[in-house]
Enzyme design. Sequence first.
Site, PDB file in Angstrom:
ATOM      1  N   LYS A  88     -32.243  52.145 -17.045  1.00 25.20           N
ATOM      2  CA  LYS A  88     -31.785  52.284 -15.671  1.00 25.20           C
ATOM      3  C   LYS A  88     -32.934  52.046 -14.704  1.00 25.20           C
ATOM      4  CE  LYS A  88     -28.313  55.914 -16.618  1.00 25.20           C
ATOM      5  NZ  LYS A  88     -27.104  55.266 -16.078  1.00 25.20           N
TER       6      LYS A  88
ATOM      7  N   ARG B 221     -19.714  57.248 -24.209  1.00 19.76           N
ATOM      8  CA  ARG B 221     -18.471  56.990 -24.943  1.00 19.76           C
ATOM      9  C   ARG B 221     -18.704  56.942 -26.452  1.00 19.76           C
ATOM     10  NH1 ARG B 221     -17.598  51.575 -21.670  1.00 19.76           N
ATOM     11  NH2 ARG B 221     -18.647  52.964 -20.179  1.00 19.76           N
TER      12      ARG B 221
END
Length: 463
Positions: free
Chosen positions: A243, A317
Amino acid sequence: MIDFSHLVMADSGQNATPITCLTADQLDDWLKQQPDTVRSFVKAGCFAAKPHEYVLVPEGKGDSLRVVAGVADADTLTVWSLAKLAEALPEGHYRLDGDATPGQAVIGWCLGQHKFDRYLSNGDDKGPRVLLTHKLPNAEARMAEAGATALVRDMVNTPAEDMGPAMLEKLSQKAAETYDAKLTVTRGDALEQGYPMIHAVGRASSRAHAPRLIELEWGKEDHPRLAIVGKGVCFDSGGLDIKSAVGMRLMKKDMGGAAHALALAHLVMAAKLPVRLHLLIPAVENGIAAGAFRPGDILTSRKGDSVEIGNTDAEGRLVLGDALTKAGEDDPELVIDFATLTGAARIALGPDLPAMFCDNEDVASGLHDAGRDVGDPMWRLPLWDDYADMLKTPLADINNTGGAFAGAVTAALFLKRFAPTGKDWVHFDTFAWRPTARPGQTQGGEALGLRASWRYLQQRFGK
């Protein structure tokens, strides 16, 4: 949970400052019945009885005071109706006029006085503002909801160094001891065989912050089984798909799903809800090291499906996929998962509305109505099966990313593949954060969807 029992007490006639709640439409009629001194105080304070406005006025002779508070509805106080008073009034005891009861406003009264001051040299030294009420049993239930909300806030606000996988385990252990529940923890390399996606995400940080699957079970075997799953990514660097600095700044909150799940489990066990509870928290740190999983890797999930890694920043996820598979193996009647999963949900709905996904119309409408009733709103997004094609890859059964479009939907569809078939399943994509403060709602960690879920569970499983 955080204990707020010292802030709301049974009314046995103690000396207390009265609180009069008025709407803007009621103010003129009320003023006509007041002496000139009261009208002068109201005018000087520019009090118009708008929600969250208040003014202190003289009460009778001497130095006694009355609080006059603006509310949206004087007959039915909302959860935040008294929050500003709790924040701003001086230490002391207070009671509502007449036979009025605070109802849900107890929650705001408690949370208005709760501050996260763990790292401050000088915390809030203002004494408690105690609310007296005639119906304490109802107040006790509301205080429990406030305590669960405060737990979520405190967990999310705590930096990753102090809220890593080991701390999530410690807090779960404390809950297990409090309610006589069974705790099972699978850690480190032991995850590789049974929970390979959890292991892959967490292995880069295994030396300092070993990944683990935390499971808590509670309740009678013959009660309907309820599984609550929470994403516990204690810090998300993005992995090798790192990020930006801005994107990483709030990633201590990426365990917000785990905080919601643990807080909801507290409410279930404290209220002795007649369910067989199964709490699952996959706790990891998505770090960067020689052992980090890579874009293009293909993982085999607990379910047996192969997953190609399109982006290592779509790690939540993955850990949820293994946890949902485990939850489904024990034949639950209902599975609820909480996750700070996608920026796409925030772009669509903003910070206040968690995205809710559910294929069962009755469950979805029940949750929506519960959220409306308790002032904890949500918005349902579609599990649009046609978008499952976005997750296709020629190299594996499924890819963990679906491209630029409908990111919250494709993430939910990825999870749906691992949720138990034929069972009720709800997925919350929640922000777990409040960018700006409001009365009773401080800037920082926030519970979004927690109280709505608890109301729904009470309605579905309560006696």
